[in-house]
Motif scaffolding. Structure first.
Motif, PDB file in Angstrom:
ATOM      1  N   GLY A   1      12.659  -0.896  -0.431  1.00  0.00           N
ATOM      2  CA  GLY A   1      11.557  -0.654   0.490  1.00  0.00           C
ATOM      3  C   GLY A   1      10.188  -0.724  -0.159  1.00  0.00           C
ATOM      4  N   TYR A   2      10.121  -0.690  -1.476  1.00  0.00           N
ATOM      5  CA  TYR A   2       8.815  -0.713  -2.142  1.00  0.00           C
ATOM      6  C   TYR A   2       8.121  -2.061  -1.950  1.00  0.00           C
ATOM      7  CZ  TYR A   2      10.571   3.530  -4.291  1.00  0.00           C
ATOM      8  OH  TYR A   2      11.077   4.794  -4.484  1.00  0.00           O
ATOM      9  N   LEU A   3       8.867  -3.151  -2.091  1.00  0.00           N
ATOM     10  CA  LEU A   3       8.285  -4.476  -1.862  1.00  0.00           C
ATOM     11  C   LEU A   3       7.885  -4.637  -0.402  1.00  0.00           C
ATOM     12  CD1 LEU A   3       7.565  -7.303  -2.851  1.00  0.00           C
ATOM     13  CD2 LEU A   3       9.940  -7.988  -2.426  1.00  0.00           C
ATOM     14  N   ALA A   4       8.739  -4.157   0.507  1.00  0.00           N
ATOM     15  CA  ALA A   4       8.416  -4.258   1.922  1.00  0.00           C
ATOM     16  C   ALA A   4       7.168  -3.436   2.250  1.00  0.00           C
ATOM     17  CB  ALA A   4       9.603  -3.774   2.754  1.00  0.00           C
ATOM     18  N   LEU A   5       7.047  -2.256   1.621  1.00  0.00           N
ATOM     19  CA  LEU A   5       5.866  -1.430   1.853  1.00  0.00           C
ATOM     20  C   LEU A   5       4.608  -2.129   1.346  1.00  0.00           C
ATOM     21  CD1 LEU A   5       4.579   1.256   2.678  1.00  0.00           C
ATOM     22  CD2 LEU A   5       5.153   2.131   0.405  1.00  0.00           C
ATOM     23  N   LEU A   6       4.701  -2.757   0.169  1.00  0.00           N
ATOM     24  CA  LEU A   6       3.551  -3.471  -0.378  1.00  0.00           C
ATOM     25  C   LEU A   6       3.147  -4.637   0.516  1.00  0.00           C
ATOM     26  CD1 LEU A   6       1.520  -3.947  -2.655  1.00  0.00           C
ATOM     27  CD2 LEU A   6       3.280  -5.301  -3.831  1.00  0.00           C
ATOM     28  N   LEU A   7       4.105  -5.424   0.973  1.00  0.00           N
ATOM     29  CA  LEU A   7       3.801  -6.569   1.839  1.00  0.00           C
ATOM     30  C   LEU A   7       3.207  -6.102   3.163  1.00  0.00           C
ATOM     31  CD1 LEU A   7       6.944  -8.813   1.221  1.00  0.00           C
ATOM     32  CD2 LEU A   7       4.635  -9.117   0.303  1.00  0.00           C
ATOM     33  N   ALA A   8       3.740  -4.981   3.698  1.00  0.00           N
ATOM     34  CA  ALA A   8       3.212  -4.475   4.966  1.00  0.00           C
ATOM     35  C   ALA A   8       1.770  -4.012   4.817  1.00  0.00           C
ATOM     36  CB  ALA A   8       4.092  -3.327   5.468  1.00  0.00           C
ATOM     37  N   LEU A   9       1.449  -3.365   3.700  1.00  0.00           N
ATOM     38  CA  LEU A   9       0.073  -2.922   3.479  1.00  0.00           C
ATOM     39  C   LEU A   9      -0.871  -4.105   3.292  1.00  0.00           C
ATOM     40  CD1 LEU A   9       0.673   0.126   1.087  1.00  0.00           C
ATOM     41  CD2 LEU A   9       0.133   0.159   3.537  1.00  0.00           C
ATOM     42  N   VAL A  10      -0.399  -5.117   2.551  1.00  0.00           N
ATOM     43  CA  VAL A  10      -1.234  -6.314   2.347  1.00  0.00           C
ATOM     44  C   VAL A  10      -1.465  -7.017   3.678  1.00  0.00           C
ATOM     45  CG1 VAL A  10      -1.295  -8.597   1.294  1.00  0.00           C
ATOM     46  CG2 VAL A  10      -0.563  -6.623  -0.052  1.00  0.00           C
ATOM     47  N   ALA A  11      -0.412  -7.145   4.493  1.00  0.00           N
ATOM     48  CA  ALA A  11      -0.548  -7.802   5.787  1.00  0.00           C
ATOM     49  C   ALA A  11      -1.471  -7.013   6.702  1.00  0.00           C
ATOM     50  CB  ALA A  11       0.835  -7.964   6.431  1.00  0.00           C
ATOM     51  N   ALA A  12      -1.341  -5.685   6.686  1.00  0.00           N
ATOM     52  CA  ALA A  12      -2.212  -4.867   7.535  1.00  0.00           C
ATOM     53  C   ALA A  12      -3.672  -4.988   7.103  1.00  0.00           C
ATOM     54  CB  ALA A  12      -1.760  -3.411   7.483  1.00  0.00           C
ATOM     55  N   ALA A  13      -3.904  -4.971   5.775  1.00  0.00           N
ATOM     56  CA  ALA A  13      -5.278  -5.087   5.286  1.00  0.00           C
ATOM     57  C   ALA A  13      -5.853  -6.467   5.588  1.00  0.00           C
ATOM     58  CB  ALA A  13      -5.306  -4.812   3.780  1.00  0.00           C
ATOM     59  N   GLY A  14      -5.061  -7.530   5.331  1.00  0.00           N
ATOM     60  CA  GLY A  14      -5.553  -8.886   5.598  1.00  0.00           C
ATOM     61  C   GLY A  14      -5.763  -9.128   7.079  1.00  0.00           C
ATOM     62  N   GLY A  15      -4.843  -8.696   7.895  1.00  0.00           N
ATOM     63  CA  GLY A  15      -5.000  -8.885   9.331  1.00  0.00           C
ATOM     64  C   GLY A  15      -6.177  -8.117   9.884  1.00  0.00           C
ATOM     65  N   GLY A  16      -6.375  -6.889   9.403  1.00  0.00           N
ATOM     66  CA  GLY A  16      -7.518  -6.102   9.873  1.00  0.00           C
ATOM     67  C   GLY A  16      -8.828  -6.737   9.456  1.00  0.00           C
ATOM     68  N   TRP A  17      -8.879  -7.259   8.238  1.00  0.00           N
ATOM     69  CA  TRP A  17     -10.119  -7.903   7.763  1.00  0.00           C
ATOM     70  C   TRP A  17     -10.428  -9.138   8.584  1.00  0.00           C
ATOM     71  CZ3 TRP A  17     -11.067 -12.682   5.400  1.00  0.00           C
ATOM     72  CH2 TRP A  17     -12.343 -12.833   4.868  1.00  0.00           C
ATOM     73  N   LEU A  18      -9.412 -10.002   8.826  1.00  0.00           N
ATOM     74  CA  LEU A  18      -9.642 -11.205   9.641  1.00  0.00           C
ATOM     75  C   LEU A  18     -10.068 -10.824  11.048  1.00  0.00           C
ATOM     76  CD1 LEU A  18      -6.681 -13.566   8.656  1.00  0.00           C
ATOM     77  CD2 LEU A  18      -9.112 -13.928   8.206  1.00  0.00           C
ATOM     78  N   PHE A  19      -9.399  -9.839  11.636  1.00  0.00           N
ATOM     79  CA  PHE A  19      -9.667  -9.460  13.010  1.00  0.00           C
ATOM     80  C   PHE A  19     -11.098  -8.939  13.162  1.00  0.00           C
ATOM     81  CE2 PHE A  19      -9.417  -6.711  16.749  1.00  0.00           C
ATOM     82  CZ  PHE A  19      -8.754  -7.526  17.644  1.00  0.00           C
TER      83      PHE A  19
END
Length: 290
Positions: free
Chosen positions: A11-29
């Motif tokens: 779950g650590y890799l999944a947690l890292l990817l989810a945080l990166v996706a949330a940060a990148g998506g929020g920045w683009l949005f």
């Protein structure tokens, strides 16, 4: 239904990817909406990344030591995760916790009739643990309550098969005199009842055993009477041996008694030895034949 291993990855890799996706998506949005001429494609990409991050976070599960997570996906059992740690499982799934720790259950003091119809009070401790999480979750309703009810039922059934005590017959199994045998029989019968719930018994032990209050006094008197009779029997056996030894010693010393004097001596010795009170000496100044 039997337990099977569920799909899971670290779950650590999944947690890292989810945080990166949330940060990148929020920045683009946010950045695209703040522009005068925003690109709706990038806004959609940002929204999709945020949604994917939320879905990824919903797939994370924390498993504590000696616990298991039962995973169901839209009503379908997909497996169980028993290894402790942070894991990623199927997203949008339901995770229910099942404890794998060893637990014990103390039954109430049950009032039952033994094999002879005497009312007795009996209680036991049941030590158990879950070994099949699928059966415990889906084959019975509230497995802990199921263990309690089945334990009391088995205790009642076992107590009705044996007498409380056999008193004279030591070869017959009784609740009081054969606690280990009764506990083993209770373990065997109760395990058969709990197999359907995926529960394994570790130990069963009778913790309370007594006559019911309405007959306790009478049964106590019976036990006391039996103990007194047994003690008297031992005293008489010892007294006979002592009298026999005394008569033999008199004969060895050359003292010969006729039958009447011999009987009188035996009577006096038996009375003085067997009696539970101090003997009162009587001096005979006359003759037995006068």
């Amino acid at each position: 239904m039997r337990e099977k291993k569920g799909f899971c990855v670290s779950g650590y890799l999944a947690l890292l990817l989810a945080l990166v996706a949330a940060a990148g998506g929020g920045w683009l949005f946010v950045t695209e909406l703040m522009k005068d001429t925003s690109s709706y494609g990038l806004v959609a990409v940002g929204a999709i990344l945020i949604v994917l991050a939320l879905v990824g976070l919903s797939s994370l599960v924390i498993v504590q030591p000696n616990e298991a997570k039962v995973i169901t996906f839209f009503g379908t059992y997909v497996g169980t995760v028993v290894e402790s740690g942070l894991w990623m499982v199927l997203p949008l799934s339901t995770k229910s916790t099942i404890s794998l720790k060893v637990r014990n259950f103390n039954s109430q003091k049950l009032k039952v009739n033994d094999a002879e119809g005497n009312p007795v009070e009996i209680g036991a401790v049941i030590v158990f643990r879950v070994v099949d999480t699928a059966k415990a979750s889906f084959d019975v309703d509230h497995y802990e309550r199921f263990v309690e009810i089945q334990s009391e039922t088995a205790i009642r059934h076992i107590a009705a098969q044996y007498p409380y005590d056999t008193f004279e017959d030591a070869s017959t199994v009784s609740l009081r005199g054969n606690a280990d045998e009764v506990a083993a029989e209770l373990l065997r019968e109760l395990q058969e009842r709990l197999d359907v719930a995926g529960v394994q018994l570790r130990e069963t032990r009778i913790t309370h055993l007594a006559y019911a209050p309405e007959i306790a006094s009478a049964m106590l008197q019976r036990q006391q009477a039996i103990a007194i009779v047994a003690a008297r029997q031992k005293i008489v056996e010892g007294a006979v041996g002592m009298v026999d030894a005394a008569l033999r010693q008199l004969e060895d010393n050359g003292i010969v008694l006729d039958d009447e004097r011999r009987a009188a001596m035996i009577n006096n010795l038996m009375v003085s030895i067997v009696s539970d009170r101090a003997a009162q000496p009587v001096i005979n100044t006359g003759s037995l034949y006068s």
